[in-house]
Scaffold this motif. Sequence first.
Motif, PDB file in Angstrom:
ATOM      1  N   LEU A  66      46.412 -40.866 -12.708  1.00 38.61           N
ATOM      2  CA  LEU A  66      46.936 -42.229 -12.616  1.00 38.61           C
ATOM      3  C   LEU A  66      47.247 -42.644 -11.187  1.00 38.61           C
ATOM      4  O   LEU A  66      47.750 -43.742 -10.968  1.00 38.61           O
TER       5      LEU A  66
ATOM      6  N   MET B 269      45.963 -52.564 -21.243  1.00 32.17           N
ATOM      7  CA  MET B 269      45.840 -52.048 -19.879  1.00 32.17           C
ATOM      8  C   MET B 269      44.540 -52.512 -19.236  1.00 32.17           C
ATOM      9  O   MET B 269      43.600 -52.947 -19.905  1.00 32.17           O
TER      10      MET B 269
ATOM     11  N   GLN C  46      42.721 -48.416 -15.869  1.00 35.51           N
ATOM     12  CA  GLN C  46      43.728 -47.580 -16.518  1.00 35.51           C
ATOM     13  C   GLN C  46      43.203 -46.971 -17.810  1.00 35.51           C
ATOM     14  O   GLN C  46      43.483 -45.816 -18.126  1.00 35.51           O
TER      15      GLN C  46
ATOM     16  N   ARG D 118      43.215 -43.038 -18.668  1.00 30.44           N
ATOM     17  CA  ARG D 118      44.022 -42.507 -19.774  1.00 30.44           C
ATOM     18  C   ARG D 118      43.167 -41.963 -20.918  1.00 30.44           C
ATOM     19  O   ARG D 118      43.557 -41.004 -21.576  1.00 30.44           O
TER      20      ARG D 118
ATOM     21  N   GLN E 137      42.556 -49.046  -8.687  1.00 25.63           N
ATOM     22  CA  GLN E 137      42.978 -50.246  -9.392  1.00 25.63           C
ATOM     23  C   GLN E 137      42.489 -51.505  -8.680  1.00 25.63           C
ATOM     24  O   GLN E 137      42.301 -51.522  -7.465  1.00 25.63           O
TER      25      GLN E 137
ATOM     26  N   ASN F 131      53.854 -47.490 -12.666  1.00 22.05           N
ATOM     27  CA  ASN F 131      53.539 -47.013 -14.018  1.00 22.05           C
ATOM     28  C   ASN F 131      54.776 -46.946 -14.899  1.00 22.05           C
ATOM     29  O   ASN F 131      54.696 -47.142 -16.120  1.00 22.05           O
TER      30      ASN F 131
ATOM     31  N   LYS G 107      55.329 -50.306 -16.140  1.00 21.19           N
ATOM     32  CA  LYS G 107      54.312 -50.564 -17.159  1.00 21.19           C
ATOM     33  C   LYS G 107      54.692 -49.936 -18.499  1.00 21.19           C
ATOM     34  O   LYS G 107      54.396 -50.492 -19.564  1.00 21.19           O
ATOM     35  N   GLU G 108      55.337 -48.775 -18.447  1.00 22.03           N
ATOM     36  CA  GLU G 108      55.765 -48.132 -19.695  1.00 22.03           C
ATOM     37  C   GLU G 108      56.763 -48.991 -20.449  1.00 22.03           C
ATOM     38  O   GLU G 108      56.760 -49.039 -21.678  1.00 22.03           O
TER      39      GLU G 108
END
Length: 308
Positions: free
Chosen positions: A55, A100, A104, A108, A116, A240, A243-244
């Motif tokens: 990531l 996403m 991403q 993942r 990105q 990140n 983002k979670e």
Amino acid sequence: SLSADSGRKRYQGFSGVSFGWIDEECEKPIYDELMLRCVDAGKKSSGVFLSLTPLLGFSWVHDVFINDDTNADGVGYYKITGLDNPYISSKKMMNTVAHMSKEQQASRLFGHFTAQSGLVYPEFDIHHHVVKPFDLPSVDDDYYAFDIGVDFGVSAPFGAVLGLWDHRKNMLFIVDEYKVAGKTSIENGNAIKRKWSKYAPFRFVICDPNDKNARILLAKNCGLHNKPAPKSQGVGPTINQVKELLAKDAAGNARLKIFSSCRNLIREFKQYKWNNNRTGKDAVIKKNDHLLDALRYLVIFLHRYNQH
């Protein structure tokens, strides 16, 4: 069992290590130290094993294990996909990452190293993450806590966000914002103290860890005793963590909500972009980010605090 956050020195002093396992990406000095701990174990050593989801863009892991043209003996890698996991529904997994970016999703789902591009927070949905302001509860250590995140600036804007943490729902509400340029740290500190006085005492005031002098000024001159946000591996990993909180769970609910009155923060969410550089390293355009940085400092601190 050691934490990578404790730093490379914690890994020194061991000898004869037969096997090292690093879970998720860490700073390269940790890997180097662990490799050295395995040297004197001889044939008993199985080396160092890394299991991770890439990531952090084209990081040192990519340089050492994939893009290394030295063809060093004993260095190899395998890419596996979570879609092959017989215990998890592939359909549910695809739905989970649908919000996403393509980059991403590739990282993942398939373990691809990617850089990105586009918006940093494409998952931010004004219809889902923005809520109408409601009457705020009084401070109650068992249920609620008010916290402040701060990004310093003088010529550039000083940004601060006021967060309400709901212990019962495990959710963060950003209920107010402050963004002003051209004033000193003391002036800004006194301004947010007055602006949010009815929500005091604040549980935490979390600030940019790279400006110690400004943090001292807030504490001594404004009575805003504060803590530095945890220093990590860079902007990417902490993005990140935001983002979670933005990610929707199985029921379609996110753990981060923004009051509609926070217009500047909402605008930054919609304008904050990755820098499409040619190095392959993830980097953001340092623009439209002052309140987002204040939010990010608060989120990474609360993430570590709640873990403990």
